[in-house]
Enzyme design. Structure first.
Site, PDB file in Angstrom:
ATOM      1  N   SER B 161      -3.512 -11.522  -3.060  1.00 35.91           N
ATOM      2  CA  SER B 161      -2.144 -11.133  -3.515  1.00 35.91           C
ATOM      3  C   SER B 161      -1.878 -12.505  -4.499  1.00 35.91           C
ATOM      4  O   SER B 161      -2.487 -12.501  -5.572  1.00 35.91           O
ATOM      5  CB  SER B 161      -1.211 -11.217  -2.102  1.00 35.91           C
ATOM      6  OG  SER B 161       0.121 -10.629  -2.526  1.00 35.91           O
ATOM      7  N   ASP B 326      -3.850   0.101   0.153  1.00 45.40           N
ATOM      8  CA  ASP B 326      -2.782  -1.021  -0.301  1.00 45.40           C
ATOM      9  C   ASP B 326      -2.075  -0.289  -1.498  1.00 45.40           C
ATOM     10  O   ASP B 326      -2.777   0.023  -2.573  1.00 45.40           O
ATOM     11  CB  ASP B 326      -3.630  -2.087  -0.778  1.00 45.40           C
ATOM     12  CG  ASP B 326      -2.680  -3.262  -1.230  1.00 45.40           C
ATOM     13  OD1 ASP B 326      -1.588  -3.087  -1.709  1.00 45.40           O
ATOM     14  OD2 ASP B 326      -3.376  -4.355  -1.572  1.00 45.40           O
ATOM     15  N   HIS B 359      -1.431  -3.493   2.149  1.00 46.01           N
ATOM     16  CA  HIS B 359      -1.695  -4.572   1.453  1.00 46.01           C
ATOM     17  C   HIS B 359      -1.916  -6.024   2.375  1.00 46.01           C
ATOM     18  O   HIS B 359      -2.943  -7.025   2.078  1.00 46.01           O
ATOM     19  CB  HIS B 359      -0.448  -4.954   0.479  1.00 46.01           C
ATOM     20  CG  HIS B 359      -0.466  -6.465  -0.215  1.00 46.01           C
ATOM     21  ND1 HIS B 359      -1.494  -6.394  -1.173  1.00 46.01           N
ATOM     22  CD2 HIS B 359       0.146  -7.549  -0.276  1.00 46.01           C
ATOM     23  CE1 HIS B 359      -1.408  -7.949  -1.753  1.00 46.01           C
ATOM     24  NE2 HIS B 359      -0.190  -8.389  -1.100  1.00 46.01           N
TER      25      HIS B 359
END
Lengths: 605, 605
Positions: B161, B326, B359
């Site tokens: 991320s 995601d 995610h």
């Protein structure tokens, strides 16, 4: 502020007075679904077109969360409506043909009773005292309006998103008052993800200090920051990933100037800020809370079984539409509705319109060429417009890309034989039905329960325009929606050779049909054998297998003998097999596996 | 409140003191990317394992928005870290082998200088005076920490991320200090959709009246409602549609009791309310604003060309991972990074892990069996662990489902011939490389630039474990990432017959390879011809085409003669063709189209 960047489905809407709106007051209290009642209820509505003499052309349009009664302009000088694209003279919902009624929903803030209305008990606005309402309450009020207008039966009720929830409830509660129902980009209940966004949006409003527990009408300020944030969040979910990229990627750090106090560092930020700021000018935070909660409470059941039961009444004809890039009310949720309708044998058509516009697609011009003919075709056929004519007019076309015949062929020879093999008035499911040629012939012959499954979107639209029921789906994904032995006959004509999951599709069709009819090209036809044997090349022949090895849509090559072996091995009963030489246009009885280029099997299990 | 419903990636995190954290102060001011500077900067960090003598085993872990230095527990009694799953003795990032460093990032609120730190100029917390920081500033501070620790070159830098953004910037700015880079669920710049969610989240904080323009540290209240709403919104985007359904559908109207003032009508609401309420206990709103803005400003370019240029330096070896569900940092965004690396000929492996966890997948146990061997295999090979051994040990396996040979075959005969046809030390791209058997043989022979493309996830993992560079992709989607003539040799062995877009794949491979080697089963092999001709059945034979017509993975049937014709027609030069009888294990020279069951062509255009 007339910037293309900022244009969206209903950002053009304003809080202008509704010149053409009428209103009706009801003295009788409205008993509410979740308890309590509302007295002195008012409905504001607009109508378009003319109700015909037998009152059979009324179409009720149910608006979504932020809509109102102004669905379209009434004349050139009028302000635009939220669905001008689809409603008007000559449009999908043609006001030259239909009498269109669009009421503001209960709990709204554009005339119909809502939290900003005066509570007759206190002579002040309801505010936080407005009771919890549900979709059922909205529909009950719409029913009262129809009674007042003297309309016993609607041609159709139409709605997208939360408007779709109202349509679904109409069918659950008052199926006998509907001929047709069109639901667009909706669901039988919100996904947990959609619910979660609503929860966050409501919390943004509830935690705005200007909200004051809902009693802000007399205060200096309304909870505009919270409402704007809720709207910004909503807007993200109405757009697709792709649509946002297209709108904002080119100049992401060049925000437009917008008169708002929200963060405008990024161009997408200035867009959202603008949407939020505009929305608070025309919408009431208490209405937002009431309507979003009503939407969240809508629930036709967790399982397909529950949903089927809810929709079991009456004989409403359905058109269900979704948009491929809609992730708020995803195609899968529309399919749940479709599957529940199939389960109880309701006439239903479904199309998942290819679109990159997200949930808002039905309000945007981008996909009009798909949803316009779907809606207009469905309504036309519902009102008895053109089904018969279409069958005859378009019978000559063959859109099927998996056809083994030359494009010149005026009609597929196997259809004649398949028609002979189907019992009169049998119920028929045609898998891979193309643009509905075979089903059209059956319709013409008087079969009543006929339905198609087709992968190609254009072909699905053609079926709907013909007045056929068709489900837009990939056979490889299975037929789980269909019940055991739901149809007298299931047809799979010239499709098996293009199917990846041969065993799955065969098992499914044999489960769903009492009898199945399969036609396929015979790969052991003498010309093909000879070509491979003598020339050592992948066979091509005029007619059968006229494709080249590297781009043929056919991926399964098998012969009549192979199919016999398959049936034997998998305990499938072969009732009859017909072999054809399509070049000579005659039936083959002598060594079909050698002399026929096409076979038709009647089988069951 | 120890309810499974509420557990999520880092909801278990608390604001407990970091017992094992150390800190370093830097006197030299930090010049900031967007202007201005910070003096008296402190970094808080934790380390795990032991730095080896030549300082070659250091792995830097960069945390995401809400993380801190406590990546894993230091001992049984320690509190859990945010990535205990992957970091520890014997785990993917094995602290018995590697010296792991995890610093709290600049702008954070867990020790490293951030908005809640004391501004030396005013002796009060920075608050709103904290300057705009970027990912570049975070990385610069991490570099200083490494200098202080005396580590010149990292074995790898790892992050997911926003941690991935830091890894990308490390490679952009300090490629010479890295041997490897692992980026997980990240992007070269945020999508407009992700950006939009951040904008809404920031506005929720900025419009909380307790925010007071950022100067709330001395006030009675912090902007907890705004921060909690930001966190709730974030949480929705970290989960997938499916994960939310699984968590909340069963009892959607049965909220857990949670000590919060947020709406808890729905179970998903109580979850979000709990996540929001917990988060404000351990996180600072100003940090959230600073870090989320840093993430939003991160931008390695709009186009692939810009991105390639940014990543052009050095010879870092890459592992890029995404998760199929995601939608915040979608697989497509990881592919942009991979494609940019391919374009400049960087060694890169990519795997899109099949997951329904969204995610957050990289922080959850659900997909550990995929991402664990990817990370551990990549690091092992980077540190010179086991590449050679694996090639020899696993050379016997054949996972390829499109192989025409019987499973008993110890090795594919065509590989020997293909190896002979590849020039020593040629660069090679193997399309449909399976678990890397051929590439392993080339690696063993000393080829340096070799790479595979493979669709099967397990096979991709096997390749990475072997120390091979492999890209997880479907050949039918094309090879646009590869430059013209990027490889000396492109191999497509026993795959073309399973490809849908034959023309597209052929055109692409001929564009990318100076020379291409294609092997395929010969459909005109005499046994097959005979079977169809004499028995009228779809040919099956031992070895070649041992599949049944209805479930063969092969969908294209063609002969040596057909392929010659294809080449002629499409202006492809045939340099050489080798024909084999794999049953007899010998080369065929007499009428190959009749007597060979396998052909190998060397072609170019």
């Amino acid at each position: 502020m007339n910037d293309e960047l900022f244009e969206s489905s209903d950002s053009v809407r304003s809080a202008e007075p509704l010149k053409y709106a009428r209103s009706v007051d009801f003295d009788e209290p409205l008993e509410l679904d979740q308890g309590g009642e509302l007295s002195n209820v008012t409905v504001v509505y607009e109508t378009y077109g003319r109700l015909n003499d037998d009152k059979s052309n009324a179409v009720l349009i149910c608006h979504a969360l932020s809509g109102d009664s102004h669905v379209a302009r009434h004349d050139e000088a009028d302000s635009p409506g939220w669905w001008d694209l689809a409603v008007g003279p000559g449009k999908a919902i043609d006001t030259d043909k239909y009498f269109v009624i669009c009421p503001n929903i209960l709990g709204g803030c554009r005339g119909t009773t809502g939290p900003n209305s005066i509570n007759p008990d206190t002579n002040t606005p309801y505010g936080a005292d407005f009771p919890t309402i549900t979709i059922a309450d909205m529909v009950e009020l719409q029913r009262r309006l129809l009674d007042r207008l003297g309309i016993e039966k609607l041609l159709a009720v139409v709605g997208g998103s939360m408007g779709g929830h109202q349509v679904l409830h109409w069918a659950v509660r008052f199926a006998y008052r509907l001929r047709g129902a069109i639901v667009i980009a909706t669901s039988a209940r919100l996904s947990s993800q959609a619910l979660a966004f609503d929860v966050v949006a409501r919390n943004a409003i509830l935690h705005d200090p200007d909200f004051r527990g809902g009693q802000y009408y007399d205060a200096k300020a309304a909870p505009n920051a919270g409402l704007a944030i809720a709207r910004m969040l909503g807007h993200i979910t109405y757009l697709s990933h792709e649509a946002m990229a297209r709108k904002f990627e080119a100049d992401r750090l060049q925000p437009r100037e917008a008169p708002t106090e929200f963060e405008k560092k990024f161009s997408v930020g200035s867009y959202l800020a603008y949407q939020g700021a505009k929305f608070v000018e025309r919408f009431d935070a208490n209405s937002y809370l009431a309507l979003s909660m009503a939407m969240d409470l809508f629930d036709l059941g967790k399982t397909g079984r529950e949903l089927s039961k809810a929709l079991a009444d009456g004989r409403v004809r359905w058109l269900v539409m979704s948009f491929s890039s809609d992730w708020l009310f995803s195609p899968r949720e529309s399919r749940q509705i479709v599957d529940a309708l199939i389960k109880t044998d309701k006439p239903v058509s479904y199309c998942n319109v290819t679109s990159d516009c997200g949930h808002d697609a039905f309000l945007l011009p981008g996909d009009l060429e798909s949803y316009d003919p779907l809606i207009s075709g469905f309504l036309d056929n519902l009102s008895g417009g053109r089904a018969e004519a279409a069958t005859v007019d378009e019978a000559g076309q063959d859109r099927s890309h998996t056809s083994i015949f030359h494009p010149e062929h005026p009609q597929r020879l196997d259809y004649d034989r398949i028609l002979e093999l189907i019992a009169p008035s049998a119920s028929v499911l045609d898998l891979g039905c193309g643009d509905g040629e075979l089903l059209g012939l059956l319709q013409h012959r008087g079969h009543e329960r006929i339905m198609g499954v087709e992968l190609d979107e254009k072909a699905v639209i053609a079926c709907v325009q013909r007045g056929l029921d068709v489900v837009h789906a990939d056979l490889n994904d299975g037929l789980a929606a269909f019940a055991d032995k739901q149809f007298d006959t299931v047809v799979l004509s010239q499709t098996l050779q293009a199917v990846r999951d041969v065993e799955g599709v065969m098992d499914d069709m044999l489960r769903v049909g009492r009898q199945c009819i399969v036609s396929f090209p015979n790969f052991a036809y003498h010309k093909l054998r000879k070509m491979l044997y003598e020339q050592g090349k992948a066979p091509e022949a005029p007619g059968v297998l006229h494709y080249r090895w590297f781009d043929t849509p056919n991926i399964r090559f098998f012969s009549i003998a192979d199919f016999h072996g398959f049936c034997r091995h998998r305990k499938i009963t072969v009732h009859r097999s017909v072999a054809l030489d399509t070049e000579a246009r005659q039936e083959v009885t002598d060594d079909p596996n050698l002399n026929a280029d096409l076979a038709i099997f009647v089988i069951s299990r």
